[in-house]
Design a protein around this motif. Structure first.
Motif, mmCIF file in Angstrom:
data_model
loop_
_atom_site.group_PDB
_atom_site.id
_atom_site.type_symbol
_atom_site.label_atom_id
_atom_site.label_comp_id
_atom_site.label_asym_id
_atom_site.label_seq_id
_atom_site.Cartn_x
_atom_site.Cartn_y
_atom_site.Cartn_z
ATOM 1 N N THR A 4 0.818 -1.220 0.000
ATOM 2 C CA THR A 4 0.000 0.000 0.000
ATOM 3 C C THR A 4 0.848 1.264 0.000
ATOM 4 N N GLY A 5 2.118 1.154 0.380
ATOM 5 C CA GLY A 5 2.997 2.325 0.378
ATOM 6 C C GLY A 5 3.827 2.448 -0.879
ATOM 7 N N LYS A 6 3.460 1.724 -1.912
ATOM 8 C CA LYS A 6 4.201 1.766 -3.178
ATOM 9 C C LYS A 6 4.265 3.187 -3.729
ATOM 10 N N ILE A 7 5.462 3.601 -4.170
ATOM 11 C CA ILE A 7 5.644 4.943 -4.713
ATOM 12 C C ILE A 7 5.432 4.909 -6.223
ATOM 13 N N PHE A 8 4.608 5.841 -6.705
ATOM 14 C CA PHE A 8 4.350 5.964 -8.132
ATOM 15 C C PHE A 8 5.155 7.142 -8.682
ATOM 16 N N THR A 9 5.838 6.890 -9.790
ATOM 17 C CA THR A 9 6.790 7.869 -10.321
ATOM 18 C C THR A 9 6.121 9.169 -10.733
ATOM 19 N N LYS A 10 5.089 9.081 -11.531
ATOM 20 C CA LYS A 10 4.402 10.292 -12.000
ATOM 21 C C LYS A 10 2.900 10.096 -11.857
ATOM 22 N N VAL A 11 2.276 10.970 -11.080
ATOM 23 C CA VAL A 11 0.847 10.873 -10.792
ATOM 24 C C VAL A 11 0.149 12.115 -11.323
ATOM 25 N N VAL A 12 -0.909 11.924 -12.095
ATOM 26 C CA VAL A 12 -1.710 13.031 -12.624
ATOM 27 C C VAL A 12 -3.042 13.062 -11.887
ATOM 28 N N ASP A 13 -3.348 14.180 -11.241
ATOM 29 C CA ASP A 13 -4.621 14.385 -10.552
ATOM 30 C C ASP A 13 -5.522 15.179 -11.491
ATOM 31 N N ALA A 14 -6.414 14.490 -12.199
ATOM 32 C CA ALA A 14 -7.279 15.123 -13.192
ATOM 33 C C ALA A 14 -8.470 15.778 -12.510
#
Length: 486
Positions: free
Chosen positions: A371-381
Motif C-alpha cells: 500500500t505504500g508503493k511509490i508511483f513515479t508520475k501521478v496526474v490528478d485530473a
C-alpha cells in the motif's frame, strides 16, 4: 419529472378529531348530528366497497339538521360538530368527484369558525377549523389542476393559498399545511403528460414554507418551554423520508429553470440565491445552494432517486444541456473557485477523496502490491483545491495537478502550497496526448468523469496514448439505473 402531489392528511381528517365519545343527548339537533356524523364516518371507512353514496346521504341528513348559522352564543361543542359535519360531507363529495359541492361544504365549515371565533386559543376547535381550511385548499388546488384557462387556474391557486394560509394560522404545528402551501406557491416540473404542474412560481415564498414544515417536523425551532405543544400535528410515520422530500423540493425551487421545458438554459449561470442555513442567511450561486439541499435530502433518505439525479444535474455538465462543453464547465468553476472547498466539504460533508484512497489501497492489496508503493508520475485530473492530491501525495514521487479552471488552481496553491510539483490548465483529453511519450504511473480522478457526457474520447486518450503500466483511480457518484440509461 413526474407530477408533484400534495402532502395529504388522512382521508378521514375529522373522524378522530371530534370528541365523538360524547354521548348523544336530548339537546335537539346536537344529539342527532353526533349520531349521523358517527354513522357517516363508519360508512366512509368502507366507502371503496360501495358505501360512499350512503355515507353522503347520511352526512347530508346531518348537515340538514344543523342551525343555518354559527353565532357567538353557541357552546364550543356545538361549533365543533357543525365544522366536523360540513367538512366530512365535503370530503365525501370530493371523493365522489363533486368538486363544486365539496368546495361549498368546506367553505361553510370555515365560515362557521369565523362567525363564532372570539379570537381565543381553542386548540381543539382551531385544529378542526384548520382541517376544514386545509381541505378547502386541496379542493381549490384540484380545481386549478383541471382548469384549462390560465387566468382561472391562477385564481384557483390564489384561493388555495388563502385557504392554506388560514389553516397555518389556526394550527401553526401542522407541517402538512405548510408543505401544501409551498406546493401551491412553488411547485416545479411537469406531470406525466408533459404539462407544467400548476403553481404561482413564487419560489422564495415556497422555500420559506417548506423550511417551516421541516422545522416543525425536526423540532428545529422548539424550545424546552414549548414542551408537548411543540409536537407536530399528525406527524408522518416516515419523518426522515418526508424531510428528504421537503429538502429536495427546496433544491428544485432554487433552480427551477433546470426543470422547466422551454426556458433559456443560460438563465441560471450567474444567478445568486439566498438560503437560511442554521439560522444564518447565506448568499451563493443557486447551483451551489441547490446542490447543498439535494445532498441533505440524500442524507435523510439515501434512496431518494429525485435528489440523487438532481444532485448530478446541478453539479455536473448535465446542467449545461447534457453535452460536454469545457468552456461552460470552466466558467462554472471559475465562479465557484473561492467557495468551492467550503461548500463541498464544510457544508455538504463531501469526503469521497478519503474513500477513494481507501479503495485504492484495497485494490493494491488484492494485487499483492504494497500500500505504500511509490508511483513515479501521478496526474490528478480535475484536481480542484487539492482534496484528492493530499490523499495521494505520500505515494507520489511527482504529483501533477490538472484542471480546467485557472482560478481553482490558484486556490490550490494558496490552500496547499507545495502539494503539487506542477500544474497544467486545460482539457484533460488534450493534455493526455502530451504525455504520450512519458510514463504516467497513476491517473487520479475524484468526481471528474461526471463532467463528461461521453467518456469514450477520454478513455480512448487514456488507453491509446499512455503506457500500459499506468493505473487509474477514480470516484463516481452513484445514480439510479434510469438516470444511467438516460
Amino acid at each position: 419529472m413526474g407530477k408533484i402531489t400534495c402532502f395529504l392528511l388522512p382521508v378521514l381528517i375529522l373522524a378522530s378529531s371530534f370528541p365523538i365519545t360524547l354521548a348523544a343527548n336530548n339537546d335537539g339537533w346536537f344529539g342527532k348530528a353526533i349520531e349521523l356524523l358517527r354513522k357517516g364516518n363508519s360508512l366512509m371507512q368502507v366507502a371503496e366497497v360501495g358505501k360512499l353514496e350512503e355515507a353522503i346521504e347520511v352526512y347530508q341528513l346531518g348537515v340538514d339538521s344543523l342551525p343555518t348559522q354559527c353565532d357567538k352564543s353557541m357552546e364550543k361543542k356545538h361549533v365543533q360538530i357543525i365544522i366536523s359535519l360540513h367538512t366530512q360531507y365535503g370530503q365525501a363529495l370530493q371523493y365522489k368527484g363533486n368538486l363544486e359541492g365539496a368546495i361549498e361544504a368546506f367553505r361553510t365549515a370555515c365560515i362557521c369558525q369565523r362567525e363564532w371565533s372570539d379570537g381565543g386559543q381553542n386548540e381543539a376547535l382551531n385544529q378542526l377549523a384548520s382541517s376544514a381550511y386545509s381541505s378547502l385548499g386541496m379542493a381549490y388546488q384540484t380545481a386549478a389542476s383541471s382548469a384549462t384557462d390560465v387566468e382561472l387556474q391562477r385564481e384557483q391557486l390564489q384561493l388555495s393559498v388563502r385557504a392554506y394560509g388560514h389553516a397555518t394560522k389556526l394550527d401553526p404545528l401542522s407541517w402538512a399545511n405548510f408543505a401544501n402551501l409551498a406546493v401551491i406557491l412553488a411547485d416545479v416540473g411537469h406531470d406525466e403528460n408533459g404539462n407544467k404542474v400548476p403553481s404561482l412560481e413564487m419560489y422564495e415564498e415556497g422555500i420559506l414554507a417548506y423550511q417551516k414544515a421541516i422545522d416543525i417536523l425536526t423540532g428545529a425551532n422548539a424550545s424546552e418551554k414549548d414542551g408537548s405543544n411543540s409536537i407536530p400535528t399528525d406527524p408522518p410515520e416516515n419523518i426522515q423520508e418526508v424531510v428528504a422530500e421537503l429538502q429536495y423540493r427546496i433544491g428544485l425551487c432554487l433552480v427551477p429553470f433546470l426543470f422547466t421545458q422551454g426556458n433559456d438554459e443560460e438563465t441560471g449561470d450567474d444567478k445568486q440565491c439566498t438560503l437560511t442555513i442554521d439560522s444564518n442567511p447565506i448568499t451563493r450561486s443557486c447551483f451551489e445552494l441547490s446542490a447543498f439541499q439535494f445532498h441533505k435530502a440524500c442524507q435523510h433518505d439515501q434512496r431518494h432517486q429525485g435528489a440523487q439525479n438532481a444532485l448530478v444535474l446541478v453539479t455536473a455538465d448535465a446542467s449545461f444541456g447534457m453535452s460536454t462543453d469545457t468552456d461552460k464547465v470552466k466558467l462554472l468553476f471559475e465562479d465557484y473557485a473561492s467557495n468551492f472547498e467550503e461548500s463541498l466539504v464544510d457544508e455538504l460533508g463531501y469526503n469521497a477523496f478519503h474513500r477513494m484512497r481507501a479503495g485504492f489501497d484495497r485494490a493494491l492489496a488484492q494485487q499483492n502490491e504494497p500500500t505504500g508503493k511509490i508511483f513515479t508520475k501521478v496526474v490528478d485530473a480535475g484536481c480542484g483545491t487539492g482534496l484528492a492530491g493530499v490523499e495521494f501525495r505520500n505515494i507520489s514521487q511527482t504529483l501533477i495537478g490538472v484542471d480546467l479552471s485557472p482560478s481553482i488552481i490558484e486556490q490550490a496553491k494558496i490552500k496547499r502550497p507545495g502539494l503539487y510539483n506542477s500544474f497544467q490548465t486545460g482539457d484533460i483529453k488534450l493534455l493526455l496526448q502530451g504525455y504520450a511519450q512519458e510514463q504516467i504511473s497513476l491517473f487520479v480522478a475524484a468526481d471528474t468523469f461526471i463532467y463528461f457526457n461521453d467518456l469514450s474520447d477520454l478513455f480512448a486518450s487514456y488507453r491509446l496514448e499512455l503506457k500500459m503500466a499506468a493505473m487509474l483511480s477514480s470516484h463516481l457518484r452513484m445514480c439510479h439505473r434510469k438516470a444511467r440509461r438516460g
